[in-house]
Scaffold this active site. Structure first.
Site, PDB file in Angstrom:
ATOM      1  N   LEU A   1       9.644  35.242  39.621  1.00  0.00           N
ATOM      2  CA  LEU A   1      11.105  35.615  39.751  1.00  0.00           C
ATOM      3  C   LEU A   1      11.524  36.173  38.506  1.00  0.00           C
ATOM      4  O   LEU A   1      11.332  36.162  37.446  1.00  0.00           O
ATOM      5  CB  LEU A   1      11.818  33.880  39.444  1.00  0.00           C
ATOM      6  CG  LEU A   1      13.538  34.181  39.688  1.00  0.00           C
ATOM      7  CD1 LEU A   1      13.551  34.144  41.097  1.00  0.00           C
ATOM      8  CD2 LEU A   1      13.703  32.488  39.238  1.00  0.00           C
TER       9      LEU A   1
ATOM     10  N   THR B   1      14.429  37.172  36.535  1.00  0.00           N
ATOM     11  CA  THR B   1      15.745  36.594  36.094  1.00  0.00           C
ATOM     12  C   THR B   1      16.678  37.680  35.728  1.00  0.00           C
ATOM     13  O   THR B   1      17.831  37.066  35.273  1.00  0.00           O
ATOM     14  CB  THR B   1      15.487  35.548  34.733  1.00  0.00           C
ATOM     15  OG1 THR B   1      14.847  36.425  33.761  1.00  0.00           O
ATOM     16  CG2 THR B   1      14.579  34.449  35.210  1.00  0.00           C
ATOM     17  N   LYS B   2      16.536  38.904  35.535  1.00  0.00           N
ATOM     18  CA  LYS B   2      17.556  39.882  35.313  1.00  0.00           C
ATOM     19  C   LYS B   2      18.076  40.260  36.737  1.00  0.00           C
ATOM     20  O   LYS B   2      19.298  40.991  36.738  1.00  0.00           O
ATOM     21  CB  LYS B   2      16.859  41.102  34.793  1.00  0.00           C
ATOM     22  CG  LYS B   2      16.399  40.935  33.287  1.00  0.00           C
ATOM     23  CD  LYS B   2      15.857  41.924  32.563  1.00  0.00           C
ATOM     24  CE  LYS B   2      14.986  41.620  31.159  1.00  0.00           C
ATOM     25  NZ  LYS B   2      14.617  42.816  30.731  1.00  0.00           N
TER      26      LYS B   2
ATOM     27  N   GLY C   1      11.125  33.236  22.021  1.00  0.00           N
ATOM     28  CA  GLY C   1      11.411  33.434  20.741  1.00  0.00           C
ATOM     29  C   GLY C   1      13.167  32.980  20.668  1.00  0.00           C
ATOM     30  O   GLY C   1      13.403  32.799  21.745  1.00  0.00           O
TER      31      GLY C   1
ATOM     32  N   LYS D   1       8.371  35.112  14.094  1.00  0.00           N
ATOM     33  CA  LYS D   1       7.687  34.910  15.248  1.00  0.00           C
ATOM     34  C   LYS D   1       6.609  33.998  14.569  1.00  0.00           C
ATOM     35  O   LYS D   1       5.732  34.245  13.362  1.00  0.00           O
ATOM     36  CB  LYS D   1       6.992  36.129  15.713  1.00  0.00           C
ATOM     37  CG  LYS D   1       6.087  36.020  16.654  1.00  0.00           C
ATOM     38  CD  LYS D   1       5.919  37.454  17.185  1.00  0.00           C
ATOM     39  CE  LYS D   1       7.054  38.106  18.078  1.00  0.00           C
ATOM     40  NZ  LYS D   1       6.601  39.292  18.571  1.00  0.00           N
ATOM     41  N   VAL D   2       5.820  33.085  15.211  1.00  0.00           N
ATOM     42  CA  VAL D   2       5.119  32.252  14.814  1.00  0.00           C
ATOM     43  C   VAL D   2       3.599  32.235  15.886  1.00  0.00           C
ATOM     44  O   VAL D   2       4.135  31.900  16.891  1.00  0.00           O
ATOM     45  CB  VAL D   2       5.471  30.779  14.637  1.00  0.00           C
ATOM     46  CG1 VAL D   2       4.180  29.786  14.003  1.00  0.00           C
ATOM     47  CG2 VAL D   2       6.506  31.054  13.381  1.00  0.00           C
TER      48      VAL D   2
ATOM     49  N   ASP E   1      -0.562  25.268  17.947  1.00  0.00           N
ATOM     50  CA  ASP E   1      -0.064  25.363  19.269  1.00  0.00           C
ATOM     51  C   ASP E   1      -0.339  24.082  20.248  1.00  0.00           C
ATOM     52  O   ASP E   1       0.883  23.502  20.736  1.00  0.00           O
ATOM     53  CB  ASP E   1      -0.872  26.584  20.091  1.00  0.00           C
ATOM     54  CG  ASP E   1      -0.481  27.876  19.863  1.00  0.00           C
ATOM     55  OD1 ASP E   1       0.780  28.059  19.603  1.00  0.00           O
ATOM     56  OD2 ASP E   1      -1.144  28.758  19.561  1.00  0.00           O
TER      57      ASP E   1
END
Length: 425
Positions: free
Chosen positions: A72, A74-75, A98, A136-137, A168
């Protein structure tokens, strides 16, 4: 037999490892997990660490069992319409984007609540609110910022990250618990809510014994740590302690027969106080049972290096499995260091469904980890991961109730295909 989460539908916007770990667990328990992927690309792990060209990687397949895939864009305006309908039909939306990505997509929490007031929105972030929340991780970053790395390794070496993916996968498991808790609360409240699990928080939760030890330092040295017996002063933070046991009972990894050529010919050995006399008999030191330098736990603490060196003299005469068999007869806590090869071939793990064989249409048969949690009235089966967009039309029809004409219109809109690049003039 009906599974525990049969009837629960999950809208899965997760990727890589932390989020897919969560949604895969829910799928194993019977939830209908609809994985939303970018047309033509999909989850980035489909192409990462590929061992066979042009097929989904094990990185992807082992984290996305029992799911359905829809592509999909989504934009795309029509894609947004489809997403709106999916939100209406699903119970939980799970994402590990993020910060701010859902908002920029046009679906902030407030809008989702307007579309479906009962929807639970579950998110994995790197950090909770604070100075680092926009950072960011990844796995190792979480281990380093959650207290695991600073307390793992040897005192005179670098901080180390663990082989287990506690950042994670660990956070994914935390989020799954949050989701089922929110689903249960919804049965009383009738309302959805936001559920958030931060990776730093998850790692710290798993490293809680080290936070325990940090507070103990204010009242004196950590006597079960090797450096106490070596006469080395403690600093103001919990040190790295090698393979010392974290539970208050001294423990070490010791060499076994064959260690010179086998990198996993080792055993973990704990000198638990209630079985100390049995340990003395096994290793051939019966006088230690009454010797005041060894008889009591407090007396042994300054001599742990000497004691474990003597125990190792004994373990080096046995294979790790021979040593384990002898020690288990006397309830002496121990465990062989098992290689991944040994674990993969362990028939007892196959029998319990902890290690399973899965057949995939493009990569063939492979082994994976099954559900580690066993419910007596909700058995888990492991079904292969979906191909990219494999269930798109099925979901449009069976979940959203679109007619053939509507599905055709959605295809024509480009909402299900990669965006067309503009030709150069």
């Amino acid at each position: 037999m009906t599974k525990a989460l049969t009837g629960v539908r999950i809208l899965d916007f997760t990727h890589v490892q932390s989020g897919p770990t969560c949604t895969q667990l829910l799928a194993w328990f019977g939830a209908d997990v609809i994985k939303v992927e970018r047309p033509g690309v999909g989850d980035i792990t489909r192409g990462q660490l590929q061992d066979i060209p042009n097929v989904d990687s094990l990185y992807f397949t082992m984290l996305n069992h029992n799911k359905r895939s829809i592509t999909l864009d989504t934009k795309n305006p029509k894609g947004k319409e489809v997403l709106t309908e999916l939100i209406k039909k699903c119970d939980v939306l799970v994402e590990n984007f993020g910060p701010g990505v859902l908002d920029r997509m046009g679906f902030p929490w407030e809008k989702i609540q307007q579309i479906n007031p009962k929807m639970i929105v579950a998110s994995i972030k790197g950090f909770g609110p604070g100075p680092y929340e926009d950072c960011k991780v990844y796995e190792n970053v979480a281990q380093c910022t959650g207290g695991a790395a600073s307390t793992t390794g040897f005192r005179d070496g670098l901080p180390l990250v663990t082989g287990a993916q506690i950042g994670d996968s660990g956070t994914g498991l935390h989020l799954a618990l949050g989701i089922v808790t929110a689903l249960y609360q919804r049965t009383h409240s009738g309302k959805g809510q936001r559920v958030t699990a931060a990776m730093q928080d998850g790692v710290l939760n798993l490293a809680r014994v080290k936070l325990r030890d940090q507070q103990r330092l204010a009242h004196g040295p950590l006597r079960e740590y090797s450096q106490f017996g070596e006469g080395i002063p403690f600093g103001d933070a919990v040190p790295r302690a090698g393979n010392d046991s974290g539970g208050g009972q001294p423990g070490r990894i010791l060499k076994c027969k064959g260690w010179e050529t086998d990198p996993n010919a080792y055993i973990y050995f704990i000198t638990q106080a209630p079985v100390w006399e049995k340990i003395c008999d096994v290793i051939g030191e019966p006088t230690w049972k009454t010797d005041p330098n060894y008889a009591k736990p407090a007396a042994r603490l300054p001599r742990l290096n000497e004691i474990f060196a003597r125990i190792e003299q004994w373990t080096m005469t046995k294979t790790k499995f021979e040593a384990m068999e002898i020690l288990n007869k006397d309830d002496i806590p121990c465990g062989p260091i098992l290689s991944m090869k040994e674990i993969a071939e362990d028939q007892s793990l196959r029998a319990t469904g902890t290690v399973v064989e899965v057949d995939h249409p493009t990569r063939g048969k492979y082994i994976s980890v099954g559900n580690p949690i066993k419910l007596s009235d909700s058995p888990s089966d492991v079904q292969r991961s979906p191909l990219l967009g494999e269930h798109t039309d099925e979901i449009l029809r069976s979940v959203l109730g679109f007619s053939d004409h509507q599905v055709a219109d959605i295809h024509k809109s480009g909402a299900l295909a990669p965006p067309q690049k503009q030709a150069a003039e």
